[in-house]
Design an enzyme around this catalytic site. Structure first.
Site, PDB file in Angstrom:
ATOM      1  CE  LYS A 173      39.670  78.052  27.480  1.00 18.24           C
ATOM      2  NZ  LYS A 173      38.429  77.729  28.202  1.00 18.24           N
ATOM      3  CE  LYS A 230      40.768  71.909  37.070  1.00 17.97           C
ATOM      4  NZ  LYS A 230      40.112  72.750  38.058  1.00 17.97           N
ATOM      5  CD  GLU A 288      31.977  74.902  34.583  1.00 20.90           C
ATOM      6  OE1 GLU A 288      32.755  75.607  35.212  1.00 20.90           O
ATOM      7  OE2 GLU A 288      31.762  75.044  33.370  1.00 20.90           O
ATOM      8  CG  ASP A 295      34.296  77.744  27.715  1.00 19.49           C
ATOM      9  OD1 ASP A 295      35.362  78.390  27.676  1.00 19.49           O
ATOM     10  OD2 ASP A 295      33.585  77.670  28.740  1.00 19.49           O
ATOM     11  CG  HIS A 299      39.267  72.811  30.342  1.00 16.61           C
ATOM     12  ND1 HIS A 299      40.541  73.304  30.190  1.00 16.61           N
ATOM     13  CD2 HIS A 299      38.481  73.885  30.552  1.00 16.61           C
ATOM     14  CE1 HIS A 299      40.511  74.623  30.314  1.00 16.61           C
ATOM     15  NE2 HIS A 299      39.275  74.998  30.521  1.00 16.61           N
ATOM     16  CE  LYS A 336      30.337  77.634  31.484  1.00 15.41           C
ATOM     17  NZ  LYS A 336      31.588  77.163  32.032  1.00 15.41           N
TER      18      LYS A 336
END
Ligand code: BG6
Length: 498
Positions: free
Chosen positions: A155, A189, A223, A242, A247, A347
């Site tokens: 990616k 995962k 995060e 991102d 995801h 973030k």
């Protein structure tokens, strides 16, 4: 995972980079420790400028020492490193691929790989199409005499719908779709893969997995990390690009998809793409009303003072790039009509956790009128992806004692209590699946494009609104208050992480 992968040469572009050192080579090593790599296996480490073989081996060995989460098995490490050869190739000079072809042929012959090869592109995205084109021109992507040639693409896959479509078209000029393996590490995962098992290997959940019983779904990837040294990349990318079309949409599509006809790459990926395709495409006004974009300002995370985003290295002081995004999405199909999917990621937040919380509807009538129901909570099924891996079911129970009152309790399943997890980088299953030719955990072109199509209205609306719709939040907080308002408007709120 049981059988040994077939013989092959693993051609690693960007071999001197961080990704190779941190994830790819340690994952190959872990596969070797599990006995899943064939004896006939070689790694061709490709760089753009010359490297000495010993320097390359030292770089890879350092990666094993730092990133393998168990004491190194010296004999396996030595054996892995002994199988590494080097080559120089640069797509800017397609002629250099003639040398690559020779090196590959030598290594193939010496290990006995029978012509099977995997090209792993651990390189910046601008190099994807030119590298594949140069491989094609050198005749390296042709599958002859039953041997396979596969390409793993890292990616980010495009920066919007148009660029993703162009990249898909460029790759398809050279490769068949089943030769292309678009990686999204979320699918590596275990707990993400477990969503399929939870839904389709149990008779319990599927009957209530629909609008009649589910009030809404929340997907959170929170995060604590800041942008650190990734300023140049991140400032041009932002939280939405991102994290969301890749995801978060992996999580969303596994939760929202219809049961596939079979557990195979074609059926599963078709259903996932259909789920993404059903996300309502919003008008610019709707996109603005159903999104929050935030950016962190100075604060403190875990007691550590943290600078604001605009003070990070390689970020313009006037940057309006978002480091947080919250979306309210609608999935327009019979299963999900009227059930909002709330997504958020950011973030520099207070806590690191990833979860999918499915909130069920309230009981249709209350028998407990007039009683102490302050403690009564909604039923949640929570799929915990990180850092805790497990599944929690939250429901109400009677508080012991003569007075009738209610308290929420939880049934918790934790992976760690049941399974002895092997040390892993999260890439092992993905690399192994590519070796055996199973693309189920990789993204297909239609899935990638459906993901971009669904987020494009937000990107467009934000751009048209001059990117001024930026909500500031303190580093170390749970995000901008506007994200709470997005749910409060619907009479809902974000679940607090447990
Ligand atoms: C990467 C993003 O793809 O995923 C990062 O570029 C992000 O910004 C990371 O931090 C999150 O991955 P994980 O596995 O830590 O949830």
């Amino acid at each position: 995972m049981t059988r040994v992968a077939p013989p092959c040469v693993f051609v690693l572009f960007g071999a001197n980079g961080d990704l190779t050192q941190r994830l790819v080579f340690p994952a190959l090593y872990n596969l070797a420790t599990q006995g899943l790599l064939p004896e006939a296996f070689g790694v061709l480490a490709v760089t753009r400028s010359p490297y000495a073989l010993e320097t390359m081996r030292a770089h890879l060995r350092e990666g094993l020492e730092k990133f393998v989460a168990a004491p190194l098995d010296e004999s396996i490490a030595a054996h892995m490193l002994a199988r590494v050869r080097i080559a120089v190739a640069d797509a800017v000079h397609p002629d250099s691929f003639a040398e690559l072809r020779e090196r590959l042929a030598d290594l193939d012959k010496s290990v006995g790989a029978g012509g099977n090869r995997i090209f792993y592109l651990a390189i910046p995205p601008s190099g994807f199409a030119p590298t594949v084109r140069a491989l094609g021109a050198a005749g390296l992507t042709q599958e002859r005499d039953g041997a396979f040639a596969r390409v793993i693409v890292e990616k980010p896959f495009g920066a919007d719908l148009a660029s993703a479509m162009k990249l898909n078209a460029n790759l398809r000029e050279v490769l068949e779709e089943d030769q292309i393996f678009r990686i999204d590490h979320y699918l590596g995962k275990e707990t993400v893969q477990n969503i399929l098992m939870l839904r389709f290997a149990n008779g319990l959940f599927e009957p209530i997995w629909k609008r009649e019983h589910i009030d809404h779904v929340q997907i959170t990837v929170s995060e604590t990390v800041t942008i650190g040294r990734r300023g140049a990349f991140y400032d041009a990318t932002g939280a939405l690009r991102d994290m969301v079309p890749n995801h978060l949409f992996q999580l969303l599509s596994l939760v929202a998809m219809e049961p596939p006809a079979r557990l195979d790459a074609r059926s599963v990926r078709s259903e996932k793409a259909r789920a993404l395709d059903a996300i309502r495409i919003m008008t610019p006004q709707e996109a603005l009303a159903n999104s929050v974009r935030g950016q962190y300002v100075a604060g403190s995370i875990d007691g550590q003072k943290t600078a604001g985003y605009s003070d990070e290295a390689d970020v313009a002081a006037t940057s309006t790039t978002e480091t947080f995004v919250a979306l309210r999405l609608s999935i327009d199909n019979w299963r999900w009509a009227g059930v909002p999917f709330y997504l958020r990621t950011g973030k520099a937040l207070a806590r690191r956790y990833t979860e999918v919380a499915i909130k069920f509807r309230e009981a249709p009538i209350s028998m407990f009128r007039g009683m102490d129901l302050d403690g009564m909570h909604s039923n949640y099924l929570v799929l915990q992806i990180a850092p805790e891996e497990g599944v929690t079911l939250q429901f109400n129970a009677k508080t012991p004692g003569p007075s009738l009152s209610i308290q929420p309790v939880a049934m918790r399943f934790r992976y760690a209590d049941f399974f002895d997890a092997k040390p892993a980088t999260g890439y092992e299953t993905l690399l192994y699946d590519c070796m055996i030719g199973d693309g189920m955990l990789y993204q297909r072109a239609d899935g990638v494009e459906a993901g971009w199509r669904a987020v494009e209205p937000f990107l467009d609306a934000w751009r048209a609104a001059g990117d001024q719709k930026l909500a500031l939040y303190r580093a170390g907080s749970t995000g901008p208050t506007e994200a709470d308002a997005l749910l409060a408007r619907d009479g809902r709120r974000w679940r607090q992480a447990s």
